[in-house]
Scaffold this active site. Structure first.
Site, PDB file in Angstrom:
ATOM      1  N   GLU A  79      47.057  69.013  65.619  1.00 28.39           N
ATOM      2  CA  GLU A  79      47.872  70.155  66.009  1.00 28.39           C
ATOM      3  C   GLU A  79      47.685  70.431  67.496  1.00 28.39           C
ATOM      4  OE1 GLU A  79      45.499  72.355  67.035  1.00 28.39           O
ATOM      5  OE2 GLU A  79      44.021  71.111  66.020  1.00 28.39           O
ATOM      6  N   GLU A 104      44.066  68.051  68.365  1.00 29.22           N
ATOM      7  CA  GLU A 104      45.058  66.976  68.546  1.00 29.22           C
ATOM      8  C   GLU A 104      44.989  65.891  67.480  1.00 29.22           C
ATOM      9  OE1 GLU A 104      44.785  65.169  72.390  1.00 29.22           O
ATOM     10  OE2 GLU A 104      44.709  67.063  73.472  1.00 29.22           O
TER      11      GLU A 104
END
Length: 356
Positions: free
Chosen positions: A176, A319
């Site tokens: 994310e 990430e």
């Protein structure tokens, strides 16, 4: 769940094939090595086999699904940077200039970013129907999202998995990007677990002592104001969550529905996984922990899911970097599982299993 009928969306979710899992474990025992010599990696590969329904699973085509969204709660000073950073980093996913992009290249995985709710559009990334809105509301002033938006995000997450399954992806990791999403994740985690804000709230991307105090106060005030119902996941997500969290919950539901192993990243994706497991408990059987991050509540969420992370590296990148770090280990385990000689091949007696 209240008001919505989820049966059509998740009615096909079943448990992985237990007979295949047992057969894969038996195969491990036949390889010319000490029994259980590969430790927890043996069970991991056996679980992947069960999910794919074959004693010879494939994890060659790997993807890292990264959902990007902004959070209105950033206006309350809960992060070190402004939400303009979300769009910048999201754009860098396309040019390969992020930590996860470098790691994914080394691990042989594809980075698959989506704009599900960034405040501004990102050229080359923003596409319909994936983008739901330009960020969420400030949950101190109003609920973060409507129920309709939350459910839409969950269904989009499931749709993403369906599309990637059709493209041949055999295993998916989750990531994310969204400034402020450790705040929303802590709020959701507090609601779903009943743990106090102090236990579930960390410094995120490097808050000062003053910033951390403010972050805890904001979460506490938001929870007190909206009183999200822990028995209603959509209520929790819509009141104090984010589009990335709701979308990731959908990704985990989709992995269960379409029988793809799902690798969790850090605290944020683990909270989303917990939300998905509350919607359908069978989702847990499709989840794989990767690492335990520096965020203090991550271990607590993994415990709630009944999972233990194989890697403890004190990572705090997000990430999908922690999830990506697991891929090379899985590849090495698969090489042993598929390519090593058996005891029969080398004509020596197999180890006996002794129980204590």
């Amino acid at each position: 769940m209240q008001k919505e009928n989820w049966n059509d969306a998740i009615k096909d979710i079943t448990l992985p094939d237990e007979e295949v899992r047992q057969a894969a474990l038996a195969r491990w025992n036949q390889l010319a090595k000490p029994l259980h010599g590969m430790g927890k990696l043996e069970e991991t590969i056996a679980r992947i086999a069960a999910i794919q329904g074959t004693i010879h699973p494939l994890i060659d085509k790997k993807g890292i699904v990264i959902l990007c969204a902004d959070n209105g709660i950033v206006k309350e000073g809960v992060s070190q940077t402004g939400d303009e950073v979300t769009a910048v980093v999201a754009g860098n996913f396309l040019s390969g200039q992020t930590s996860v992009c470098k790691m994914a290249k080394a691990a042989g995985a594809d980075v698959l970013p989506y704009d599900i709710g960034i405040r501004t559009d990102v050229k080359g990334l923003t596409r319909t129907p994936y983008k739901i809105s330009c960020g969420t509301n400030n949950f101190l002033r109003e609920p973060a999202m409507t129920r309709k938006e939350t459910i839409q995000a969950i269904h989009i997450g499931m749709q993403i998995v369906k599309e990637r399954k059709q493209e041949g992806y055999e295993i998916l990791a989750t990531g994310e990007m969204g400034i402020g999403n450790t705040t929303t994740s802590s709020a959701v985690a507090c609601s779903l677990t009943g743990e106090p804000v102090e236990v579930m709230t960390g410094r995120g991307a490097g808050l000062s002592d003053k910033g951390l105090t403010r972050k805890k106060a904001v979460i506490r005030e938001g929870l007190d104001k909206w009183r999200p119902d822990p028995s209603d996941v959509v209520d929790v997500l819509s009141k104090v969550g984010g589009l990335d969290l709701a979308g990731l919950a959908g990704v985990f539901l989709g992995c269960a529905k379409y029988q793809i192993p799902a690798v969790l990243d850090g605290f944020i994706s683990s909270v989303a996984a917990l939300a998905a497991a509350r919607i359908h408990p069978a989702v847990r059987n499709y989840l794989f922990a990767s690492h335990c991050s520096k965020e203090p509540a991550h271990a607590r969420i993994l415990k709630e899911l009944g999972m233990e992370a194989p890697l403890c590296l004190e990572m705090a990148l997000g990430e999908g970097t922690g999830a990506c770090a697991l891929f090379p280990l899985l590849d090495m385990a698969m090489a042993v599982y598929e390519e090593m000689s058996s005891f029969d091949d080398i004509q020596i007696a197999q180890y006996e299993e002794f129980t204590t």
